[in-house]
Each structure stands twice: as C-alpha cells, then as structure tokens.
Write a protein that holds these residues in place. Structure first.
Motif, PDB file in Angstrom:
ATOM      1  N   UNK A 224       0.900  -1.043  -0.021  1.00 35.02           N
ATOM      2  CA  UNK A 224       0.007   0.145   0.082  1.00 35.02           C
ATOM      3  C   UNK A 224       1.034   1.348   0.085  1.00 35.02           C
ATOM      4  N   UNK A 225       0.478   2.252  -0.936  1.00 41.10           N
ATOM      5  CA  UNK A 225       1.492   3.307  -1.058  1.00 41.10           C
ATOM      6  C   UNK A 225       0.554   4.653  -0.948  1.00 41.10           C
ATOM      7  N   UNK A 226       1.394   5.693  -0.484  1.00 46.63           N
ATOM      8  CA  UNK A 226       0.608   6.887  -0.197  1.00 46.63           C
ATOM      9  C   UNK A 226       1.981   7.707  -0.846  1.00 46.63           C
ATOM     10  N   UNK A 227       1.431   8.983  -1.696  1.00 45.99           N
ATOM     11  CA  UNK A 227       2.284   9.672  -2.176  1.00 45.99           C
ATOM     12  C   UNK A 227       2.141  11.129  -1.605  1.00 45.99           C
ATOM     13  N   UNK A 228       2.978  11.951  -1.901  1.00 47.02           N
ATOM     14  CA  UNK A 228       3.183  13.289  -1.292  1.00 47.02           C
ATOM     15  C   UNK A 228       2.124  14.084  -1.724  1.00 47.02           C
ATOM     16  N   UNK A 229       1.873  13.717  -3.281  1.00 51.39           N
ATOM     17  CA  UNK A 229       0.543  14.235  -4.126  1.00 51.39           C
ATOM     18  C   UNK A 229      -0.122  13.391  -4.746  1.00 51.39           C
ATOM     19  N   UNK A 230      -1.609  13.199  -4.635  1.00 48.32           N
ATOM     20  CA  UNK A 230      -2.337  12.185  -5.136  1.00 48.32           C
ATOM     21  C   UNK A 230      -2.291  12.490  -6.819  1.00 48.32           C
ATOM     22  N   UNK A 231      -1.823  13.554  -7.525  1.00 46.63           N
ATOM     23  CA  UNK A 231      -1.688  13.590  -8.855  1.00 46.63           C
ATOM     24  C   UNK A 231      -0.636  12.913  -9.396  1.00 46.63           C
ATOM     25  N   UNK A 232       0.410  12.482  -8.311  1.00 50.25           N
ATOM     26  CA  UNK A 232       1.511  11.754  -8.724  1.00 50.25           C
ATOM     27  C   UNK A 232       1.349  10.166  -9.036  1.00 50.25           C
ATOM     28  N   UNK A 233       0.051   9.852  -8.875  1.00 47.75           N
ATOM     29  CA  UNK A 233      -0.172   8.356  -9.165  1.00 47.75           C
ATOM     30  C   UNK A 233       0.270   7.802 -10.464  1.00 47.75           C
ATOM     31  N   UNK A 234      -0.298   8.666 -11.521  1.00 48.61           N
ATOM     32  CA  UNK A 234       0.034   8.146 -12.744  1.00 48.61           C
ATOM     33  C   UNK A 234       1.464   8.000 -13.326  1.00 48.61           C
ATOM     34  N   UNK A 235       2.142   8.951 -12.719  1.00 53.21           N
ATOM     35  CA  UNK A 235       3.956   9.257 -12.871  1.00 53.21           C
ATOM     36  C   UNK A 235       4.434   7.946 -12.570  1.00 53.21           C
ATOM     37  N   UNK A 236       3.942   7.567 -11.231  1.00 52.06           N
ATOM     38  CA  UNK A 236       4.557   6.255 -10.386  1.00 52.06           C
ATOM     39  C   UNK A 236       4.256   5.281 -11.233  1.00 52.06           C
ATOM     40  N   UNK A 237       2.999   5.037 -11.659  1.00 57.76           N
ATOM     41  CA  UNK A 237       2.565   3.705 -12.627  1.00 57.76           C
ATOM     42  C   UNK A 237       3.809   3.723 -14.010  1.00 57.76           C
ATOM     43  N   UNK A 238       4.235   4.815 -14.549  1.00 53.87           N
ATOM     44  CA  UNK A 238       4.830   4.939 -15.836  1.00 53.87           C
ATOM     45  C   UNK A 238       6.043   4.390 -15.248  1.00 53.87           C
ATOM     46  N   UNK A 239       6.743   5.073 -14.212  1.00 54.20           N
ATOM     47  CA  UNK A 239       8.003   4.674 -13.651  1.00 54.20           C
ATOM     48  C   UNK A 239       8.382   3.007 -13.237  1.00 54.20           C
ATOM     49  N   UNK A 240       7.009   2.542 -12.776  1.00 57.93           N
ATOM     50  CA  UNK A 240       7.008   1.246 -12.261  1.00 57.93           C
ATOM     51  C   UNK A 240       7.115   0.586 -13.639  1.00 57.93           C
ATOM     52  N   UNK A 241       6.446   0.733 -14.853  1.00 63.27           N
ATOM     53  CA  UNK A 241       6.628  -0.316 -15.798  1.00 63.27           C
ATOM     54  C   UNK A 241       7.951  -0.162 -16.415  1.00 63.27           C
ATOM     55  N   UNK A 242       8.842   0.875 -16.106  1.00 64.98           N
ATOM     56  CA  UNK A 242      10.172   0.965 -16.755  1.00 64.98           C
ATOM     57  C   UNK A 242      11.145  -0.059 -15.952  1.00 64.98           C
ATOM     58  N   UNK A 243      10.803  -0.697 -14.750  1.00 70.97           N
ATOM     59  CA  UNK A 243      11.716  -1.400 -14.225  1.00 70.97           C
ATOM     60  C   UNK A 243      11.649  -2.848 -14.438  1.00 70.97           C
ATOM     61  N   UNK A 244      10.826  -3.204 -15.113  1.00 71.68           N
ATOM     62  CA  UNK A 244      10.731  -4.619 -15.704  1.00 71.68           C
ATOM     63  C   UNK A 244      10.380  -5.468 -14.561  1.00 71.68           C
ATOM     64  N   UNK A 245       9.510  -5.164 -13.726  1.00 67.81           N
ATOM     65  CA  UNK A 245       9.200  -6.218 -12.817  1.00 67.81           C
ATOM     66  C   UNK A 245       8.142  -7.047 -13.260  1.00 67.81           C
ATOM     67  N   UNK A 246       7.921  -8.248 -12.831  1.00 68.92           N
ATOM     68  CA  UNK A 246       6.935  -9.180 -13.184  1.00 68.92           C
ATOM     69  C   UNK A 246       6.090  -9.760 -12.102  1.00 68.92           C
ATOM     70  N   UNK A 247       4.825 -10.330 -12.468  1.00 67.64           N
ATOM     71  CA  UNK A 247       3.881 -11.040 -11.621  1.00 67.64           C
ATOM     72  C   UNK A 247       3.447  -9.907 -10.599  1.00 67.64           C
ATOM     73  N   UNK A 248       2.871  -8.830 -10.923  1.00 64.37           N
ATOM     74  CA  UNK A 248       2.303  -7.962 -10.103  1.00 64.37           C
ATOM     75  C   UNK A 248       0.976  -7.286 -10.865  1.00 64.37           C
ATOM     76  N   UNK A 249       0.194  -6.704  -9.967  1.00 60.98           N
ATOM     77  CA  UNK A 249      -0.792  -5.871 -10.550  1.00 60.98           C
ATOM     78  C   UNK A 249      -1.151  -4.772  -9.803  1.00 60.98           C
ATOM     79  N   UNK A 250      -1.430  -3.645 -10.373  1.00 55.32           N
ATOM     80  CA  UNK A 250      -1.549  -2.270  -9.850  1.00 55.32           C
ATOM     81  C   UNK A 250      -3.194  -1.830  -9.654  1.00 55.32           C
ATOM     82  N   UNK A 251      -3.524  -1.429  -8.658  1.00 57.62           N
ATOM     83  CA  UNK A 251      -4.748  -0.711  -8.358  1.00 57.62           C
ATOM     84  C   UNK A 251      -4.613   0.670  -7.725  1.00 57.62           C
ATOM     85  N   UNK A 252      -5.178   1.614  -8.469  1.00 60.23           N
ATOM     86  CA  UNK A 252      -4.949   2.869  -7.536  1.00 60.23           C
ATOM     87  C   UNK A 252      -6.402   3.146  -6.895  1.00 60.23           C
ATOM     88  N   UNK A 253      -6.532   4.225  -6.249  1.00 62.23           N
ATOM     89  CA  UNK A 253      -7.751   4.638  -5.649  1.00 62.23           C
ATOM     90  C   UNK A 253      -8.911   4.592  -6.507  1.00 62.23           C
TER      91      UNK A 253
END
Length: 413
Positions: A224-253
């Motif tokens: 469970x992740x909380x950001x300094x600004x709720x508007x940064x959710x989409x930026x985080x999801x883009x950055x997460x895609x770039x580190x090439x992790x497998x076997x996970x699923x993302x749900x935001x609020x």
C-alpha cells in the motif's frame, strides 16, 4: 442634453419604491430575494458536495492508500521493488499488507469483519503519516493483541483488554474433518478513521497472523503506497513499468471508487442545473417587473425621446434597472452563501439542539461531521451564470422599450 449619460441615475430612480409603482417594487423585491436565495443555495450545495467528496476521498485513502501493488506469485522480486520504492522521491509512505475476512464470536453473538495484517512498523507508520487515522494511546499490538475500529467495539460491546474469538474461513484438516481456524485475541487498542464503514468493520492484526490465516494461491500480500501528491499516481505507474518487474498488478484509488465518485460528480452537476432554476424564476420576475415598469413609464419615455434621448439611452435606462437587481442580488447571495458555508457546522449543531434531532447521521453519510469546501472557480461560475441570466432577462424588455415610437406613447398616455 443627454451628453453626460445620466441613464444610470434615472434607472436608480425607477428602482426606488413609489405609490404609483407599488406592484413593480414588490416584484422587483422578490426578484432580488430570488437571486439572493438561488446564488446562496448554489454556493452552499456545491461547497457541501465538494467537502463531502474531498473528505470521503481522504477517509478512503486514510485506510487504503493512493495505490496498491498486488503480488501475484512467489516469483515477484521483493528486493528490487522495495529498492525502487525507497529511491522514489514522490512516495510519502508505504507498507506491506494482507487482507482477509473473519467472524468475531462472542457468546451468543457473532459478526463479520474485515481483517488487515500489518507489521508493527507499518502500523506505526500508518499512525504517524495518516492525519485521518488515530490510534489509541499505549496500544498493544502483537500476535495475541489486535486493534479494533472504535465503532466495532461499541457495536459488540467490548473494551480494551477484553477477549474474543476470531473464526477464519480458511479450514484446517483434522481427524474429524476440515474445520475453520479459531483463535482467541485480546483487544490491545482501538482506531478511529472518521469513516463509519471502516470503524465499524475493520480489525488490524499482525502480518504474521494474517500470513498464517489468509495466504493462498488466490490471496497474496500487497504493498500500500501513499504519495506526497495524489496527482503523482500516474507518474509512478509509468516509472514502475520501466523497471521491468513481473507478476504484479496495480490498483489505484480510482479503480475501486471510480463509479462512486462519478456518481457524486453527476449528482453535483444535476443539483447545479436544478438549483439554477431558482435564479431563472427570479429572472422571469425581473422580466415581469420591467415590462410593468415600461408600461407605467410610457409618458416618461416619450418625454425623454422628445428631449433628445436616443434609443440606446432608453435601452440603457431599463437594462440597468434590471441589471442592478441582478448584480446586487448576486452580490448578497454570494456573501450569504459563503457565510453559511464557513459556519455550517455551527448552524448544524444549533439546529440539532433546537429540533432535538440528528441532521447528519454517520451511519448514512459515512462521515462524523458535515464537510464543506468552497471552490473559488465554482463560486465564480455561479456568479457569472447568475449575472448572465439576469442581464439576459433585463435586455428584452429594455430593447422593447427602446423601439417604442414617442408619438404613439404620448397618444396612449
């Protein structure tokens, strides 16, 4: 003679009550009050719905976080992901959780609950970083002590230090067959999120307990992740895609609450349209009063035209008459609306004491207080809408008056 443009002063003179124009004055007064009421009501309703949406979002996020990353299987690279979280500046806090359901059993009473497994560090982090979640002082949290929602404790009539049995649907194989897991817990403390649904149904237990109770092929832990600004959710999801992790699923609020908040926004838009009808009714009163005023001032119009007043001058006189009602109605309506919003809970408490009733039930509205948030953009939108309706209503009778033939007016007079 009219080079100094006295249109405004003549318009103000026509606004003053007189014995000859008593009915016009009464209709003008009701037009003014209608605009005040319409603008004030719009600002109040829009502000309450804004406050409700913001407060509800804060309470939901207070327990669920801005974004959850669910682990799908054992091959998920925890170390790589945790390193990514630690090096991301936009993250305010994060914690690892496991969710499940259970049944609280007390003598002849039982009730279903939601159980969240969290580490001691995660619970402390939740307490310190979440302004909307308060946990009782000197709480105990270990494998035998759990934290209950304050409303849940009231509902099942328990207090800190009391014991209860928790029944978990996950079964254990025994010589007598499969039976559900049962464990006795002691209440080590309580939490208050300010949202009735969570406070009435949620229990925090240790991550170790939850791991034993709920881990299965269909139920994995999540971050469970909380950001300094709720508007940064989409930026985080883009950055997460770039580190090439497998076997996970993302749900935001937005995934779990999109329909709910869309419904609030739709209701807000509908309420704006409905309440705008109050201003529209007041605008029709302006039209009525100006038509009557033009009828009563036919001789005056003829004299003004004879003295050299142009059609534009007559148009300005009667337009300013109606526009002045609209302007001051909007001004006082805005002041009334803002004042009401700033003191809404004081007024609510007074009305509750006066009527001896509960006007804002937490069980119905999920929140323990009546929230209101003034949005300056919406206030400006209400003001502009009111002025446009008022000015449009003032223009037609004024334009009609300006087109009158002075000779015909004298004859009729």
């Amino acid at each position: 003679m009219f080079s100094n443009n006295p249109s405004f002063f003549i318009a103000l003179r026509y606004l003053k009550p007189s014995k000859k124009n008593t009915m016009v004055s009464i209709i003008s007064l009701f037009s003014f009050l209608g605009i005040v009421l319409g603008v004030g009501t719009l600002i109040i309703v829009m502000s309450v719905m804004n406050g409700f949406k913001i407060e509800l979002l804060d309470k939901i996020i207070g327990i669920n976080g801005h974004l959850n990353v669910h682990v799908l299987n054992k091959n998920f690279d925890d170390k790589k992901f945790l390193n990514f979280l630690d090096t991301t500046n936009s993250i305010k806090s994060y914690r690892k959780l496991i969710d499940g359901q259970g049944l609280v059993s007390l003598k002849n009473n039982s009730t279903g609950v939601i159980i969240k497994g969290i580490t001691n560090e995660g619970l402390i982090n939740l307490k310190n970083n979440k302004k909307n979640v308060s946990i009782s002082k000197n709480f105990k949290f270990n494998d035998n002590n759990v934290i209950l929602g304050i409303k849940l404790m009231e509902r099942i009539n328990l207090k800190v230090g009391d014991k209860f049995k928790l029944i978990i649907p996950k079964t254990t194989n025994t010589p007598f067959g499969s039976i559900p897991k049962i464990k006795t817990f002691t209440i080590g403390g309580s939490f208050d999120s300010g949202m009735y649904t969570y406070d009435n149904n949620l229990i925090f237990t240790t991550y170790t307990n939850a791991e034993k109770f709920f881990i299965s092929n269909n139920n994995k832990p999540y971050f469970q992740i909380e950001f300094n600004d709720i508007k940064l959710v989409d930026n985080f999801k883009s950055d997460l895609n770039n580190i090439e992790l497998l076997n996970y699923q993302v749900y935001d609020w937005r995934n779990s609450n999109r329909a709910f908040f869309n419904a609030i926004q739709t209701e807000k838009n509908v309420m704006f349209l409905i309440l705008s009808l109050i201003i529209l009714v007041a605008a029709f009163n302006i039209i009525s009063s100006l038509i009557m005023l033009v009828k009563n001032k036919q001789v005056d119009i003829a004299i003004l035209r004879t003295l050299g007043a142009t059609q534009n001058t007559i148009l300005k006189i009667f337009f300013l008459n109606g526009a002045t009602i609209g302007f001051f109605g909007t001004l006082f309506g805005t002041i009334f609306g803002i004042f009401f919003v700033l003191n809404i809970n004081t007024l609510k408490n007074f009305l509750e004491k006066f009527t001896d009733t509960e006007l804002f039930s937490a069980e119905i509205y999920f929140l323990s207080n009546l929230p209101a948030k003034i949005d300056s953009t919406e206030v400006i939108y209400v003001i502009v809408t009111s002025l446009l309706i008022s000015f449009a209503a003032s223009f037609l009778p004024a334009w009609k008056a300006s087109k009158s033939n002075p000779i015909d007016l004298i004859r009729k007079g």
